[in-house]
Design an enzyme around this catalytic site. Structure first.
Site, PDB file in Angstrom:
ATOM      1  N   SER A 233       5.388  23.372-108.111  1.00 22.73           N
ATOM      2  CA  SER A 233       4.874  23.919-109.369  1.00 22.73           C
ATOM      3  C   SER A 233       3.628  23.190-109.866  1.00 22.73           C
ATOM      4  O   SER A 233       3.687  21.993-110.168  1.00 22.73           O
ATOM      5  CB  SER A 233       5.981  23.833-110.428  1.00 22.73           C
ATOM      6  OG  SER A 233       5.457  23.867-111.734  1.00 22.73           O
ATOM      7  N   PRO A 234       2.505  23.896-110.010  1.00 25.65           N
ATOM      8  CA  PRO A 234       1.289  23.251-110.537  1.00 25.65           C
ATOM      9  C   PRO A 234       1.464  22.734-111.957  1.00 25.65           C
ATOM     10  O   PRO A 234       0.909  21.690-112.311  1.00 25.65           O
ATOM     11  CB  PRO A 234       0.242  24.365-110.479  1.00 25.65           C
ATOM     12  CG  PRO A 234       0.767  25.353-109.495  1.00 25.65           C
ATOM     13  CD  PRO A 234       2.252  25.293-109.608  1.00 25.65           C
TER      14      PRO A 234
END
Length: 202
Positions: free
Chosen positions: A15-16
């Protein structure tokens, strides 16, 4: 002296937005006098339960394009440049198991931050052993001990239990912050609010 309040930081290595939170959460928590619990987990099983075979950022292209632009803006505010990995989302199973294997030893946060930097600052593949090795060494961990521990039934079971617990809390994305009174905050842009709630309540 009263115990410090605790905030659970649920994050997914693919997840960024989790990446953005991981690199700033410790200093903010210290300033707020809040104790952090790092809780790596996998979003894949949660997405699968909704009938999704991949990230919603892939399923909905406009949402994906916005996400990469948004994370680039947010990273820039913190002096970072974000790189989109060649494969997205990446396979984070081994990374999550390794992180959990390091919980008691104390190197989970340092390993997590190193791996996030490799993935989203350098575009590296976090499923590759060389990338994981480098992150472990950067965190002061011994890969010769960490990898066997991550393959143990205990750690595999721990990760499955964490995913089920995340489901029971109603977690649907990452990062998610959960306070001791059960209040749930989703997204990097809710980190400060979550810390305020953890410290002061409603």
């Amino acid at each position: 002296m009263p115990n410090r309040p605790v905030l659970d930081f649920w994050y997914e290595f693919a997840s960024p937005y989790s990446f953005l939170s991981a690199l700033r959460i410790e200093a903010l928590a210290e300033s707020a006098d809040v104790t952090l619990r790092w809780r790596p987990f996998l979003l894949g099983p949660i997405f699968a339960a909704q009938g999704w075979t991949t990230s919603p950022f892939n399923l909905y292209p406009n949402k994906g394009r916005y996400m990469w632009r948004d994370t680039a803006r947010r990273a820039g505010r913190n002096g970072l440049s974000i790189v989109k990995p060649e494969t997205f989302p990446q396979n984070s199973l081994i990374a999550a198991r390794l992180a959990l294997a390091g919980r008691e030893a104390g190197w989970m946060p340092a390993f997590s931050k190193a791996l996030f930097r490799a993935e989203f600052c350098e575009g590296r593949n976090i499923a590759e052993e060389a990338v994981l090795n480098a992150a472990l060494k950067g965190a002061g961990a011994d890969p010769g001990q960490a990898f066997p521990a991550s393959r143990s039934e205990e750690v595999k079971g721990r990760l499955r239990a964490e995913i089920e617990y995340a489901k029971s809390l109603g977690i649907f994305g990452a990062p998610t912050f959960v306070t001791q009174d059960g209040e749930l905050f989703w997204g990097d842009d809710r980190l400060e609010e979550a810390l305020d709630w953890a410290r002061d309540g409603r």
